[in-house]
Scaffold this motif. Structure first.
Motif, short mmCIF file in Angstrom:
data_model
loop_
_atom_site.label_atom_id
_atom_site.label_comp_id
_atom_site.label_asym_id
_atom_site.label_seq_id
_atom_site.Cartn_x
_atom_site.Cartn_y
_atom_site.Cartn_z
N UNK A 202 0.81 -1.21 0.00
CA UNK A 202 0.00 0.00 0.00
C UNK A 202 0.85 1.28 0.00
N UNK A 203 1.65 1.50 -1.04
CA UNK A 203 2.45 2.73 -1.11
C UNK A 203 1.56 3.96 -1.20
N UNK A 204 2.15 5.13 -0.99
CA UNK A 204 1.39 6.37 -1.01
C UNK A 204 0.76 6.63 -2.36
N UNK A 205 1.47 6.30 -3.44
CA UNK A 205 1.01 6.54 -4.80
C UNK A 205 1.56 5.43 -5.71
N UNK A 206 0.86 5.25 -6.83
CA UNK A 206 1.28 4.23 -7.79
C UNK A 206 1.22 4.83 -9.18
N UNK A 207 2.32 4.68 -9.94
CA UNK A 207 2.40 5.18 -11.32
C UNK A 207 2.64 3.97 -12.23
N UNK A 208 1.81 3.83 -13.27
CA UNK A 208 1.92 2.71 -14.20
C UNK A 208 2.10 3.25 -15.61
N UNK A 209 3.25 2.99 -16.21
CA UNK A 209 3.58 3.49 -17.54
C UNK A 209 3.43 2.34 -18.54
N UNK B 78 1.46 10.80 -29.42
CA UNK B 78 2.51 10.58 -30.42
C UNK B 78 3.57 9.59 -29.98
N UNK B 79 3.51 9.13 -28.74
CA UNK B 79 4.56 8.25 -28.20
C UNK B 79 4.25 6.79 -28.49
N UNK B 80 5.31 5.98 -28.55
CA UNK B 80 5.12 4.54 -28.64
C UNK B 80 5.65 3.90 -27.35
N UNK B 81 5.69 2.57 -27.33
CA UNK B 81 6.05 1.85 -26.11
C UNK B 81 7.45 2.20 -25.63
N UNK B 82 8.35 2.46 -26.55
CA UNK B 82 9.73 2.75 -26.19
C UNK B 82 9.95 4.23 -25.91
N UNK B 83 9.34 5.09 -26.72
CA UNK B 83 9.66 6.52 -26.65
C UNK B 83 8.88 7.29 -25.60
N UNK B 84 8.00 6.65 -24.88
CA UNK B 84 7.12 7.41 -23.99
C UNK B 84 7.87 8.20 -22.93
#
Length: 217
Positions: A108-115, A193-199
């Motif tokens: 249960x971290x304070x925030x979660x970022x999923x790219x 405009x981004x792809x999986x690598x360039x994001x």
């Protein structure tokens, strides 16, 4: 008994009990030390930690889903000891979103970022190899939807409009599940405009991450 090696930024801040931290879990074969340079620019007030997965970089061993998750949990626990009063954001990218989902469910971290996240690995692989018995052949499943059902904190999903590896349906399914459970705590940032690598090089990514990581919980 294996040795895992990684990197930390802002080691002076790491000693401050109230300092905030970010743990980064990278994609498959990603050079996470290069991503660390970007994170340092975007989050100058955070201490940042990352590992080379087992079998990658200078880390020993062989990667499996269970082992990568246990390693990430051990890293989280070590960072929590360094930051007992600070907030901890867990950020995963691609494969790392599956690992991050397991950490979020259990710590249960304070925030979660999923790219560029997916709902589960089985469906993601089936999108590309549907003629194979994927469910029988795939060893690692990373069931992110199932695991994130146990997480109650805010989530930022960052998606690439031209992603051809994690197809839109996989991220859509994850978002829909999160939207039902997060009760307004889900944010979505799209880089068309981004792809999986360039994001990670997308112009708006750093500002979006900074605003999310620095917002009040």
């Amino acid at each position: 008994g294996l040795v895992l090696r990684g990197w930390q930024q802002h080691p002076g801040a790491a000693a401050a009990p109230a300092g905030d931290a970010l743990i980064y879990l990278g994609g498959n074969a990603e050079r996470v030390e290069q991503t660390l340079l970007l994170l340092r620019q975007w989050l100058p007030a955070h201490s940042i930690y990352t590992l080379a997965y087992r079998g990658y970089g200078a880390s020993e061993g062989q990667p499996t889903e269970a082992d990568l998750e246990q390693d990430a949990l051990a890293l989280y626990d070590a960072v929590r000891q360094l930051h007992p009063q600070g907030s901890i954001t867990v950020m995963g990218r691609s494969l790392g979103t599956g690992v991050a989902a397991a950490v979020a469910a259990q710590r249960q971290p304070s925030r979660l970022v999923l790219v560029t996240p997916f709902d589960n690995m089985t469906a993601t692989v089936r999108d590309h190899y549907g003629w194979l018995p994927v469910a029988l052949l795939l060893r690692d499943r990373y069931p992110s939807v199932e695991r994130l059902a146990q997480y109650r904190g805010p989530v930022l999903v960052m998606r690439a409009g031209r992603d051809t590896l994690v197809l839109p349906a996989r991220t859509d399914a994850l978002e829909q599940s999160l939207a039902r459970r997060q009760q307004g705590r889900l944010q979505v940032h799209n880089e068309p405009a981004a792809d999986h690598i360039s994001i990670l090089q997308a112009s708006g990514l750093g500002a979006a991450l900074q605003a999310f990581a620095q917002a009040a919980p």
